[in-house]
Design a protein around this motif. Structure first.
Motif, PDB file in Angstrom:
ATOM      1  N   GLY A 162     -58.097  -4.913 -45.914  1.00  0.00           N
ATOM      2  CA  GLY A 162     -58.332  -5.654 -44.159  1.00  0.00           C
ATOM      3  C   GLY A 162     -57.199  -6.257 -44.104  1.00  0.00           C
ATOM      4  N   ASP A 163     -55.612  -6.991 -45.049  1.00  0.00           N
ATOM      5  CA  ASP A 163     -54.370  -7.137 -44.465  1.00  0.00           C
ATOM      6  C   ASP A 163     -54.238  -6.474 -43.643  1.00  0.00           C
ATOM      7  OD1 ASP A 163     -55.767  -9.131 -45.824  1.00  0.00           O
ATOM      8  OD2 ASP A 163     -54.086  -9.589 -47.249  1.00  0.00           O
ATOM      9  N   THR A 164     -53.540  -7.337 -42.470  1.00  0.00           N
ATOM     10  CA  THR A 164     -52.136  -6.151 -41.663  1.00  0.00           C
ATOM     11  C   THR A 164     -50.170  -6.377 -42.671  1.00  0.00           C
ATOM     12  OG1 THR A 164     -51.745  -8.230 -40.682  1.00  0.00           O
ATOM     13  CG2 THR A 164     -53.282  -6.720 -39.843  1.00  0.00           C
ATOM     14  N   ALA A 165     -49.816  -5.161 -42.670  1.00  0.00           N
ATOM     15  CA  ALA A 165     -48.613  -5.389 -42.956  1.00  0.00           C
ATOM     16  C   ALA A 165     -48.158  -4.019 -42.333  1.00  0.00           C
ATOM     17  CB  ALA A 165     -48.839  -4.277 -44.583  1.00  0.00           C
ATOM     18  N   VAL A 166     -46.595  -4.916 -42.070  1.00  0.00           N
ATOM     19  CA  VAL A 166     -45.359  -4.377 -40.879  1.00  0.00           C
ATOM     20  C   VAL A 166     -44.472  -3.727 -42.298  1.00  0.00           C
ATOM     21  CG1 VAL A 166     -43.793  -4.724 -39.941  1.00  0.00           C
ATOM     22  CG2 VAL A 166     -45.548  -5.937 -39.375  1.00  0.00           C
ATOM     23  N   VAL A 167     -44.174  -2.532 -42.289  1.00  0.00           N
ATOM     24  CA  VAL A 167     -42.837  -2.383 -43.196  1.00  0.00           C
ATOM     25  C   VAL A 167     -41.676  -2.194 -42.113  1.00  0.00           C
ATOM     26  CG1 VAL A 167     -42.567  -0.424 -44.835  1.00  0.00           C
ATOM     27  CG2 VAL A 167     -44.969  -1.227 -45.126  1.00  0.00           C
ATOM     28  N   PHE A 184     -54.418   0.030 -50.389  1.00  0.00           N
ATOM     29  CA  PHE A 184     -55.299  -0.407 -50.843  1.00  0.00           C
ATOM     30  C   PHE A 184     -55.979  -1.070 -50.065  1.00  0.00           C
ATOM     31  CE2 PHE A 184     -52.080  -1.975 -54.943  1.00  0.00           C
ATOM     32  CZ  PHE A 184     -52.449  -0.466 -55.296  1.00  0.00           C
ATOM     33  N   GLY A 185     -56.879  -0.541 -48.960  1.00  0.00           N
ATOM     34  CA  GLY A 185     -56.901  -0.926 -47.983  1.00  0.00           C
ATOM     35  C   GLY A 185     -56.628  -1.907 -47.062  1.00  0.00           C
ATOM     36  N   ALA A 186     -55.056  -1.945 -46.469  1.00  0.00           N
ATOM     37  CA  ALA A 186     -54.417  -2.480 -45.426  1.00  0.00           C
ATOM     38  C   ALA A 186     -54.069  -1.840 -44.157  1.00  0.00           C
ATOM     39  CB  ALA A 186     -52.849  -2.690 -46.075  1.00  0.00           C
ATOM     40  N   GLU A 187     -54.381  -2.342 -43.139  1.00  0.00           N
ATOM     41  CA  GLU A 187     -54.094  -1.727 -41.906  1.00  0.00           C
ATOM     42  C   GLU A 187     -52.209  -1.670 -41.899  1.00  0.00           C
ATOM     43  OE1 GLU A 187     -55.901  -2.898 -38.531  1.00  0.00           O
ATOM     44  OE2 GLU A 187     -57.046  -3.883 -38.728  1.00  0.00           O
ATOM     45  N   VAL A 188     -51.594  -0.716 -41.329  1.00  0.00           N
ATOM     46  CA  VAL A 188     -50.060  -0.644 -41.351  1.00  0.00           C
ATOM     47  C   VAL A 188     -49.360  -0.145 -40.623  1.00  0.00           C
ATOM     48  CG1 VAL A 188     -48.113   0.322 -42.881  1.00  0.00           C
ATOM     49  CG2 VAL A 188     -50.393  -0.488 -43.645  1.00  0.00           C
ATOM     50  N   VAL A 189     -48.089  -0.279 -40.016  1.00  0.00           N
ATOM     51  CA  VAL A 189     -47.111  -0.103 -39.046  1.00  0.00           C
ATOM     52  C   VAL A 189     -45.943  -0.287 -39.889  1.00  0.00           C
ATOM     53  CG1 VAL A 189     -46.474  -2.438 -38.065  1.00  0.00           C
ATOM     54  CG2 VAL A 189     -46.696  -0.448 -36.663  1.00  0.00           C
ATOM     55  N   VAL A 190     -45.340   1.056 -39.804  1.00  0.00           N
ATOM     56  CA  VAL A 190     -43.800   0.958 -40.473  1.00  0.00           C
ATOM     57  C   VAL A 190     -42.813   0.698 -38.762  1.00  0.00           C
ATOM     58  CG1 VAL A 190     -42.433   2.377 -41.120  1.00  0.00           C
ATOM     59  CG2 VAL A 190     -44.941   2.894 -41.663  1.00  0.00           C
ATOM     60  N   ILE A 191     -41.648  -0.101 -38.775  1.00  0.00           N
ATOM     61  CA  ILE A 191     -41.120  -0.362 -37.839  1.00  0.00           C
ATOM     62  C   ILE A 191     -39.623   0.658 -38.151  1.00  0.00           C
ATOM     63  CG2 ILE A 191     -39.421  -1.918 -37.209  1.00  0.00           C
ATOM     64  CD1 ILE A 191     -40.580  -3.723 -37.349  1.00  0.00           C
ATOM     65  N   GLY A 228     -49.972 -12.746 -35.804  1.00  0.00           N
ATOM     66  CA  GLY A 228     -48.611 -12.224 -37.025  1.00  0.00           C
ATOM     67  C   GLY A 228     -48.795 -11.719 -37.643  1.00  0.00           C
ATOM     68  N   ALA A 229     -48.652 -10.444 -38.551  1.00  0.00           N
ATOM     69  CA  ALA A 229     -48.256  -9.622 -39.612  1.00  0.00           C
ATOM     70  C   ALA A 229     -48.947 -10.895 -41.479  1.00  0.00           C
ATOM     71  CB  ALA A 229     -47.728  -8.427 -40.269  1.00  0.00           C
ATOM     72  N   ASP A 230     -49.867 -10.047 -42.317  1.00  0.00           N
ATOM     73  CA  ASP A 230     -50.471 -10.921 -43.377  1.00  0.00           C
ATOM     74  C   ASP A 230     -49.090 -10.898 -44.165  1.00  0.00           C
ATOM     75  OD1 ASP A 230     -53.089 -12.005 -43.328  1.00  0.00           O
ATOM     76  OD2 ASP A 230     -53.016  -9.815 -42.146  1.00  0.00           O
ATOM     77  N   VAL A 231     -48.587  -9.426 -44.539  1.00  0.00           N
ATOM     78  CA  VAL A 231     -47.303  -9.111 -44.847  1.00  0.00           C
ATOM     79  C   VAL A 231     -46.445  -8.728 -44.187  1.00  0.00           C
ATOM     80  CG1 VAL A 231     -46.868  -8.288 -47.525  1.00  0.00           C
ATOM     81  CG2 VAL A 231     -49.138  -9.017 -47.173  1.00  0.00           C
ATOM     82  N   VAL A 232     -45.264  -8.588 -45.199  1.00  0.00           N
ATOM     83  CA  VAL A 232     -43.771  -7.576 -44.010  1.00  0.00           C
ATOM     84  C   VAL A 232     -42.945  -7.558 -45.377  1.00  0.00           C
ATOM     85  CG1 VAL A 232     -41.790  -7.792 -42.265  1.00  0.00           C
ATOM     86  CG2 VAL A 232     -44.009  -9.242 -41.929  1.00  0.00           C
ATOM     87  N   PHE A 233     -43.270  -5.983 -45.389  1.00  0.00           N
ATOM     88  CA  PHE A 233     -41.957  -6.063 -46.528  1.00  0.00           C
ATOM     89  C   PHE A 233     -40.763  -5.265 -45.270  1.00  0.00           C
ATOM     90  CE2 PHE A 233     -46.322  -4.815 -47.563  1.00  0.00           C
ATOM     91  CZ  PHE A 233     -46.210  -5.123 -48.593  1.00  0.00           C
ATOM     92  N   GLU A 234     -39.417  -5.991 -46.225  1.00  0.00           N
ATOM     93  CA  GLU A 234     -38.703  -5.499 -45.561  1.00  0.00           C
ATOM     94  C   GLU A 234     -37.977  -4.184 -46.823  1.00  0.00           C
ATOM     95  OE1 GLU A 234     -35.408  -4.699 -43.816  1.00  0.00           O
ATOM     96  OE2 GLU A 234     -34.639  -5.620 -46.470  1.00  0.00           O
TER      97      GLU A 234
END
Length: 341
Positions: A162-167, A184-191, A228-234
């Motif tokens: 259920g978390d939101t993640a930005v990649v 794993f169950g997240a909503e994801v957007v990719v930049i 804001g996103a729960d997790v941001v992956f750089e």
């Protein structure tokens, strides 16, 4: 046998070599495929010349079958399908004693610090082997190592269903992180800047953003209802991405630094302070990450055929790197088994 060898000065040579018999405690693998990655590009560009010995047979994303066993190797047989977790640690440093062997302070990353898999026959310690299930295609299995990177990155973030993640960054590792996070169950957007890559990513069912064409901060705030996103992956390795990542994370959100940054970067520590953000590094992987990666590849969770742009013979390794650097491919595999044909 033939090898692809980095000799310095941005140059790879195809070299004939005599294979050594496997020493006690090691196995000899008939390498099928080796994937080329960003770390390999850093080697080719000379960015790691202070670390690597030259000439260096490199490569660490691989699959193959066991060709021979050294003495004192149990539990394996000739013909077994395998991949390799390419880490060798000393077991005695403070990191190892604390249970963090994968980031040993004297880590031998096999394929960087010692010879790698761009050779027809490769001798490795038996404890680095990871078994492949029957029926897994060896070209797909060459993706297990980068999938393990993605699994480790997502686990390191402590992302929850259920978390939101930005990649940030839609290259192979970015796509794999997005895929694992969604699984794993997240909503994801990719930049991602590149239009062709965005189209590929959208075809896999992900939302994408072009940071030049839209206000990514406003988009993420609207998407997350102002949080804001729960997790941001750089994952991009770009200085601008590091500066902007803090603006995308929620209060007490997490930023995971995945990309290799060759020089120090600026970061908005005021934002880190103000929102009590967590900033984490994620370097390699642990054994459990590799085992999960094998399962995800075997189960078809990983879109292997989409990610593998093409397969090239060993003789075309240098050209393949040029295509990767120019953005003309997502993932290129080298057909090492066909090196002699």
């Amino acid at each position: 046998m033939r090898t692809a060898t980095y000799v310095g000065d941005h140059t790879i040579e195809i070299v004939d070599a005599v294979p050594a018999a496997p020493a006690p405690g090691t196995v000899q693998i008939a390498v099928a495929y080796t994937g080329l990655c960003g770390t390999d590009l850093h080697i080719l560009h000379g960015h790691m010349d202070a670390r690597v010995s030259r000439p260096l047979v490199f490569g660490h994303e691989m699959s193959g079958t066991i060709a021979a066993l050294g003495e004192r190797v149990a539990g394996w047989a000739v013909g077994d399908g395998v991949t390799v977790m390419p880490l060798a640690w000393d077991g005695t440093c403070p990191a190892c004693r604390a249970g963090n062997e994968h980031i040993c302070q004297h880590l031998d990353f096999i394929g960087i610090d010692s010879p790698g898999s761009l050779q027809e026959l490769w001798n490795v310690p038996a404890e680095t082997l990871v078994r492949l299930p029957d029926g897994v295609r060896l070209d797909h299995a060459a993706l297990v190592e980068p999938v393990a990177v993605a699994v480790h990155d997502v686990r390191r973030s402590e992302l929850q269903p259920g978390d939101t993640a930005v990649v940030i960054g839609g290259g192979p590792i970015g796509v794999l992180i997005a895929t694992v996070a969604r699984h794993f169950g997240a909503e994801v957007v990719v930049i991602e800047l590149d239009a062709q890559r965005r189209a590929q990513i959208e075809a896999l069912g992900f939302a994408t953003l072009d940071p030049r064409a839209s206000d990514q901060v406003a988009w993420v705030e609207q998407w997350t209802h102002g949080a804001g996103a729960d997790v941001v992956f750089e994952v991009s390795g770009a200085a601008a991405a590091v500066r902007g990542a803090t603006a995308l994370a929620k209060v007490r959100g997490t930023i995971v630094v995945v990309a290799i940054h060759p020089t120090p970067r600026e970061i908005d520590l005021q934002r880190v302070f103000w929102r009590e953000l967590r900033l984490l590094g994620a370097r390699v992987y642990q054994r459990a990450d590799f085992e999960t990666a094998v399962e995800l590849v075997a189960e078809g969770v990983i879109p292997a055929d989409t990610l593998i742009t093409r397969v090239v013979p060993l003789a075309q390794t240098q050209t393949a790197f040029a295509d990767l650097e120019a953005g003309r491919a997502m993932k290129i595999l080298v057909d090492v088994a066909g090196a002699g044909r």
